[in-house]
Design a protein around this motif. Structure first.
Motif, PDB file in Angstrom:
ATOM      1  N   MET A  40      71.965 -12.356 -87.957  1.00 42.63           N
ATOM      2  CA  MET A  40      71.222 -12.656 -86.770  1.00 42.63           C
ATOM      3  C   MET A  40      70.686 -14.033 -86.794  1.00 42.63           C
ATOM      4  SD  MET A  40      70.883 -11.831 -83.642  1.00 42.63           S
ATOM      5  CE  MET A  40      70.908 -10.065 -83.221  1.00 42.63           C
ATOM      6  N   MET A  41      70.175 -14.193 -88.125  1.00 44.54           N
ATOM      7  CA  MET A  41      69.266 -15.690 -87.988  1.00 44.54           C
ATOM      8  C   MET A  41      70.266 -16.777 -88.006  1.00 44.54           C
ATOM      9  SD  MET A  41      66.593 -16.782 -90.742  1.00 44.54           S
ATOM     10  CE  MET A  41      67.251 -15.278 -91.986  1.00 44.54           C
ATOM     11  N   PHE A  42      71.563 -16.458 -88.803  1.00 47.01           N
ATOM     12  CA  PHE A  42      72.470 -17.654 -88.913  1.00 47.01           C
ATOM     13  C   PHE A  42      73.203 -17.741 -87.560  1.00 47.01           C
ATOM     14  CE2 PHE A  42      72.786 -16.329 -93.810  1.00 47.01           C
ATOM     15  CZ  PHE A  42      71.653 -17.225 -93.822  1.00 47.01           C
ATOM     16  N   ARG A  43      73.406 -16.797 -86.692  1.00 43.65           N
ATOM     17  CA  ARG A  43      74.200 -16.896 -85.364  1.00 43.65           C
ATOM     18  C   ARG A  43      73.231 -17.956 -84.495  1.00 43.65           C
ATOM     19  NH1 ARG A  43      77.537 -12.239 -83.459  1.00 43.65           N
ATOM     20  NH2 ARG A  43      78.017 -11.124 -85.319  1.00 43.65           N
ATOM     21  N   THR A  91      72.628 -37.459 -78.879  1.00 49.63           N
ATOM     22  CA  THR A  91      72.986 -36.133 -79.586  1.00 49.63           C
ATOM     23  C   THR A  91      73.675 -36.633 -80.830  1.00 49.63           C
ATOM     24  OG1 THR A  91      75.155 -36.287 -78.337  1.00 49.63           O
ATOM     25  CG2 THR A  91      73.170 -35.004 -77.244  1.00 49.63           C
ATOM     26  N   ASN A  92      73.682 -36.013 -81.706  1.00 47.91           N
ATOM     27  CA  ASN A  92      74.568 -36.029 -82.971  1.00 47.91           C
ATOM     28  C   ASN A  92      74.580 -34.711 -83.861  1.00 47.91           C
ATOM     29  OD1 ASN A  92      72.590 -35.666 -85.266  1.00 47.91           O
ATOM     30  ND2 ASN A  92      71.803 -37.753 -84.817  1.00 47.91           N
ATOM     31  N   ASN A  93      75.490 -34.636 -84.875  1.00 47.11           N
ATOM     32  CA  ASN A  93      75.652 -33.267 -85.431  1.00 47.11           C
ATOM     33  C   ASN A  93      75.337 -33.548 -87.069  1.00 47.11           C
ATOM     34  OD1 ASN A  93      76.976 -32.105 -83.331  1.00 47.11           O
ATOM     35  ND2 ASN A  93      79.141 -33.053 -83.738  1.00 47.11           N
ATOM     36  N   GLY A 118      74.035 -18.665 -97.974  1.00 44.22           N
ATOM     37  CA  GLY A 118      75.061 -19.108 -96.988  1.00 44.22           C
ATOM     38  C   GLY A 118      74.790 -20.013 -95.934  1.00 44.22           C
ATOM     39  N   LEU A 119      73.487 -20.222 -95.692  1.00 45.83           N
ATOM     40  CA  LEU A 119      72.831 -21.146 -94.695  1.00 45.83           C
ATOM     41  C   LEU A 119      73.505 -22.458 -94.694  1.00 45.83           C
ATOM     42  CD1 LEU A 119      71.303 -21.661 -92.128  1.00 45.83           C
ATOM     43  CD2 LEU A 119      69.398 -22.394 -94.019  1.00 45.83           C
ATOM     44  N   GLU A 163      77.729 -25.784 -91.737  1.00 47.30           N
ATOM     45  CA  GLU A 163      78.896 -26.769 -91.871  1.00 47.30           C
ATOM     46  C   GLU A 163      80.220 -26.222 -90.801  1.00 47.30           C
ATOM     47  OE1 GLU A 163      79.233 -27.205 -96.087  1.00 47.30           O
ATOM     48  OE2 GLU A 163      78.098 -28.850 -96.086  1.00 47.30           O
ATOM     49  N   SER A 164      80.034 -24.819 -90.974  1.00 44.43           N
ATOM     50  CA  SER A 164      81.305 -24.401 -90.239  1.00 44.43           C
ATOM     51  C   SER A 164      81.033 -24.266 -88.909  1.00 44.43           C
ATOM     52  CB  SER A 164      81.436 -22.986 -90.570  1.00 44.43           C
ATOM     53  OG  SER A 164      80.415 -22.018 -90.354  1.00 44.43           O
TER      54      SER A 164
END
Length: 201
Positions: A1-4, A21-23, A52-53, A58-59
């Motif tokens: 849930m936290m990663f979502r 804005t940027n990524n 896996g954070l 990155e994904s």
């Protein structure tokens, strides 16, 4: 849930009347457990990354810039345990100053700042750095506790219950060991609390 939740973040804020804005995300780790007496909060940053954070970020389209870990390695303390009203104040002051200096430069960029901690004392260093670099900042404090105790009024004397009192200038930081660098930076209208349920007097 936290990663979502992490996957839905967007870096959008106003700077010089232009929407930016940027990524790019600047990832900090501050593994300390000085603000209270229990072991474990210092493990949180490593555990989040081990599970896996970084890959999730990155994904989700983020470019992750991992900054050096901000910890207490090599710090020299002047007056350890000399402040009974604020336990570990000397140590907290030193690590928060180190966090402030590290985050300040990165906060001057347009990157999203993702700071992994675990101990609630670290906003004493993180929030002043962000506010100094990004003048129009609001704080959303999601916690069961207000963390606005003063050293004089705190029942536990643990500094993880005091950061907001320091940030708002309710505590006299200048009188405490290793806090001479600190300047209050929040006004009441700058902070919103969510989920408060357990308030000390």
């Amino acid at each position: 849930m936290m990663f979502r939740v992490a996957s839905s973040f967007k870096t959008v804020y106003r700077k010089s009347s232009t929407m930016v804005t940027n990524n790019n995300v600047s990832l900090f780790q501050i593994p300390v457990n000085l603000g209270q007496q229990l072991l474990g909060p210092d493990k949180a940053p490593a555990l989040l990354l081990e599970h896996g954070l970084e890959g999730v970020l990155e994904s989700s389209g983020w470019n992750v810039k991992k900054l050096p870990v901000i910890d207490s390695h090599g710090l020299v303390y002047e007056n350890p345990n000399s402040t009974p009203n604020a336990k570990n104040c000397d140590e907290v002051g030193k690590i928060c100053e180190r966090a402030y200096n590290a985050i300040l430069e990165e906060a001057k960029t347009d990157n999203f700042l993702l700071i992994l901690g675990g101990d609630h004392c670290i906003p004493i260093g993180t929030i002043p750095a962000i506010i100094e670099a990004r003048k129009s900042v609001g704080v959303v404090w999601v916690d069961a506790h207000a963390d606005i105790n003063t050293p004089e009024g705190s029942e536990s004397k643990n500094m993880h219950g005091m950061p907001v009192s320091f940030l708002m200038g309710l505590a006299n930081a200048a009188s405490l060991p290793s806090m001479g660098w600190f300047k209050p930076c929040l006004k009441p209208e700058d902070i919103v609390y969510i989920a408060l349920r357990d308030l000390d007097p």
